[in-house]
Design a protein around this motif. Sequence first.
Motif, PDB file in Angstrom:
ATOM      1  N   ARG A   1      -3.164 -13.756   5.243  1.00 36.45           N
ATOM      2  CA  ARG A   1      -2.453 -14.998   5.507  1.00 36.45           C
ATOM      3  C   ARG A   1      -0.948 -14.826   5.327  1.00 36.45           C
ATOM      4  NH1 ARG A   1      -6.137 -18.229   6.559  1.00 36.45           N
ATOM      5  NH2 ARG A   1      -5.215 -20.272   6.234  1.00 36.45           N
ATOM      6  N   ILE A   2      -0.440 -13.752   5.944  1.00 34.57           N
ATOM      7  CA  ILE A   2       0.993 -13.477   5.901  1.00 34.57           C
ATOM      8  C   ILE A   2       1.536 -13.306   7.317  1.00 34.57           C
ATOM      9  CG2 ILE A   2       1.027 -12.471   3.585  1.00 34.57           C
ATOM     10  CD1 ILE A   2       0.915  -9.689   4.861  1.00 34.57           C
ATOM     11  N   TYR A   3       2.840 -13.318   7.426  1.00 34.84           N
ATOM     12  CA  TYR A   3       3.523 -13.202   8.723  1.00 34.84           C
ATOM     13  C   TYR A   3       3.216 -11.854   9.370  1.00 34.84           C
ATOM     14  CZ  TYR A   3       7.471 -13.017  12.018  1.00 34.84           C
ATOM     15  OH  TYR A   3       8.254 -12.905  13.142  1.00 34.84           O
ATOM     16  N   LEU A   4       2.874 -11.884  10.659  1.00 34.23           N
ATOM     17  CA  LEU A   4       2.591 -10.661  11.425  1.00 34.23           C
ATOM     18  C   LEU A   4       3.807 -10.363  12.298  1.00 34.23           C
ATOM     19  CD1 LEU A   4       0.915  -8.397  12.636  1.00 34.23           C
ATOM     20  CD2 LEU A   4      -0.380 -10.082  13.937  1.00 34.23           C
TER      21      LEU A   4
ATOM     22  N   GLU B   1      15.047 -12.589   5.296  1.00 34.43           N
ATOM     23  CA  GLU B   1      15.140 -14.055   5.367  1.00 34.43           C
ATOM     24  C   GLU B   1      14.472 -14.702   4.160  1.00 34.43           C
ATOM     25  OE1 GLU B   1      13.804 -15.915   8.961  1.00 34.43           O
ATOM     26  OE2 GLU B   1      14.967 -14.540  10.204  1.00 34.43           O
ATOM     27  N   LEU B   2      13.267 -14.230   3.831  1.00 31.27           N
ATOM     28  CA  LEU B   2      12.558 -14.778   2.671  1.00 31.27           C
ATOM     29  C   LEU B   2      13.378 -14.591   1.397  1.00 31.27           C
ATOM     30  CD1 LEU B   2       8.786 -13.792   3.124  1.00 31.27           C
ATOM     31  CD2 LEU B   2       9.914 -15.921   3.755  1.00 31.27           C
ATOM     32  N   LYS B   3      13.960 -13.422   1.273  1.00 33.40           N
ATOM     33  CA  LYS B   3      14.770 -13.109   0.081  1.00 33.40           C
ATOM     34  C   LYS B   3      15.968 -14.054  -0.013  1.00 33.40           C
ATOM     35  CE  LYS B   3      17.001  -9.141  -2.124  1.00 33.40           C
ATOM     36  NZ  LYS B   3      17.425  -7.734  -1.954  1.00 33.40           N
ATOM     37  N   GLU B   4      16.647 -14.247   1.122  1.00 33.68           N
ATOM     38  CA  GLU B   4      17.827 -15.115   1.156  1.00 33.68           C
ATOM     39  C   GLU B   4      17.479 -16.566   0.844  1.00 33.68           C
ATOM     40  OE1 GLU B   4      19.506 -14.421   5.001  1.00 33.68           O
ATOM     41  OE2 GLU B   4      20.257 -12.419   4.466  1.00 33.68           O
ATOM     42  N   ARG B   5      16.258 -16.967   1.198  1.00 41.33           N
ATOM     43  CA  ARG B   5      15.823 -18.349   0.957  1.00 41.33           C
ATOM     44  C   ARG B   5      15.223 -18.517  -0.450  1.00 41.33           C
ATOM     45  NH1 ARG B   5      12.069 -19.694   5.936  1.00 41.33           N
ATOM     46  NH2 ARG B   5      11.923 -21.735   4.895  1.00 41.33           N
ATOM     47  N   GLY B   6      15.162 -17.419  -1.202  1.00 44.57           N
ATOM     48  CA  GLY B   6      14.719 -17.498  -2.588  1.00 44.57           C
ATOM     49  C   GLY B   6      13.218 -17.397  -2.798  1.00 44.57           C
ATOM     50  N   PHE B   7      12.473 -17.001  -1.742  1.00 43.98           N
ATOM     51  CA  PHE B   7      11.025 -16.836  -1.894  1.00 43.98           C
ATOM     52  C   PHE B   7      10.729 -15.488  -2.556  1.00 43.98           C
ATOM     53  CE2 PHE B   7      10.996 -19.648   1.992  1.00 43.98           C
ATOM     54  CZ  PHE B   7      10.520 -20.773   1.331  1.00 43.98           C
ATOM     55  N   LYS B   8       9.920 -15.503  -3.597  1.00 46.08           N
ATOM     56  CA  LYS B   8       9.605 -14.286  -4.336  1.00 46.08           C
ATOM     57  C   LYS B   8       8.421 -13.520  -3.736  1.00 46.08           C
ATOM     58  CE  LYS B   8      12.567 -15.330  -7.636  1.00 46.08           C
ATOM     59  NZ  LYS B   8      13.871 -14.672  -7.651  1.00 46.08           N
ATOM     60  N   SER B   9       7.590 -14.228  -2.962  1.00 49.90           N
ATOM     61  CA  SER B   9       6.380 -13.589  -2.411  1.00 49.90           C
ATOM     62  C   SER B   9       6.076 -14.139  -1.033  1.00 49.90           C
ATOM     63  CB  SER B   9       5.186 -13.846  -3.333  1.00 49.90           C
ATOM     64  OG  SER B   9       3.982 -13.461  -2.708  1.00 49.90           O
ATOM     65  N   ARG B  10       5.631 -13.267  -0.132  1.00 50.74           N
ATOM     66  CA  ARG B  10       5.224 -13.735   1.203  1.00 50.74           C
ATOM     67  C   ARG B  10       3.741 -14.084   1.250  1.00 50.74           C
ATOM     68  NH1 ARG B  10       4.489  -8.408   4.929  1.00 50.74           N
ATOM     69  NH2 ARG B  10       3.850  -6.987   3.300  1.00 50.74           N
ATOM     70  N   PHE B  11       3.048 -13.882   0.126  1.00 46.09           N
ATOM     71  CA  PHE B  11       1.598 -14.086   0.081  1.00 46.09           C
ATOM     72  C   PHE B  11       1.190 -15.470  -0.428  1.00 46.09           C
ATOM     73  CE2 PHE B  11       2.053  -9.499  -0.029  1.00 46.09           C
ATOM     74  CZ  PHE B  11       1.029  -9.057   0.787  1.00 46.09           C
TER      75      PHE B  11
ATOM     76  N   GLY C   1      -1.246 -20.473  -3.719  1.00 53.93           N
ATOM     77  CA  GLY C   1      -0.257 -20.063  -4.717  1.00 53.93           C
ATOM     78  C   GLY C   1       0.868 -21.065  -4.844  1.00 53.93           C
ATOM     79  N   ARG C   2       2.008 -20.606  -5.323  1.00 48.59           N
ATOM     80  CA  ARG C   2       3.092 -21.515  -5.740  1.00 48.59           C
ATOM     81  C   ARG C   2       3.737 -22.301  -4.597  1.00 48.59           C
ATOM     82  NH1 ARG C   2       7.244 -16.788  -7.695  1.00 48.59           N
ATOM     83  NH2 ARG C   2       5.560 -15.392  -7.109  1.00 48.59           N
ATOM     84  N   TYR C   3       3.650 -21.790  -3.345  1.00 47.31           N
ATOM     85  CA  TYR C   3       4.313 -22.482  -2.226  1.00 47.31           C
ATOM     86  C   TYR C   3       3.343 -23.317  -1.382  1.00 47.31           C
ATOM     87  CZ  TYR C   3       7.551 -18.633  -3.339  1.00 47.31           C
ATOM     88  OH  TYR C   3       8.356 -17.731  -3.989  1.00 47.31           O
ATOM     89  N   LYS C   4       2.071 -23.315  -1.760  1.00 48.20           N
ATOM     90  CA  LYS C   4       1.053 -23.972  -0.942  1.00 48.20           C
ATOM     91  C   LYS C   4       1.399 -25.442  -0.679  1.00 48.20           C
ATOM     92  CE  LYS C   4      -3.890 -24.958  -0.644  1.00 48.20           C
ATOM     93  NZ  LYS C   4      -5.203 -24.870  -1.298  1.00 48.20           N
TER      94      LYS C   4
END
Length: 201
Positions: free
Chosen positions: A110-113, A126-136, A141-144
């Motif tokens: 369930r991650i970006y392809l 992009e994820l890093k710049e937006r402050g996301f710690k995990s793509r999973f 999890g925390r972003y659900k």
Amino acid sequence: MEETVRLYTRQNDKTLRALERDGRILNHRAYVEMHFGSIAPLFLESYDWFTKEAQKIVPKPEYAQASIWCSISAQNCLKPIDGTVVYVLDVPKNQIVYFDEVKWDYVLNRIYLPKDAKDDAKYKQELKERGFKSRFEFFEGRYKGLYPEEEKRIIDSWKRVFEIEEWSIFRVCGNIWEIKKEWVHKIVHPNEPIEDASDRV
């Protein structure tokens, strides 16, 4: 004469009765559930997505619930073990949904392809710049439930699973909605070779 493709699939030997009785073998969501046990709900979401998208490529019969995974070569097919058989099939070409099994792992996780390595690097940055710690953690999890636009972006990317850049017997699978009796070239039991020289087409 209709063009066919040779496919191989290992199935529970109980399917032999269904083939004899009904003239076809079908896969059911319940079988997927039994196979994956406690983690089945997560996998079923991915399988349901696959079913919805695959039927846009090859229409799904109303009586079918889930597709049947097939190998495109005897070499990469799971060998028959106790309680199973391998069906060697000659399937009409227009009944097969091809997909990349390596890409399928992204759907299961369930991650970006990404389109390619460049797109993958861009996405991670992009994820890093937006402050996301995990793509999973967008679905579990925390972003659900917090980032529906990101969820949509991820789900939209999964369609690339049907785009095949590398035609390899170790990557490409051919899925079908059913196994029809008339498609069965032969049935292989445990300790029997899946293919010999006379079978090659």
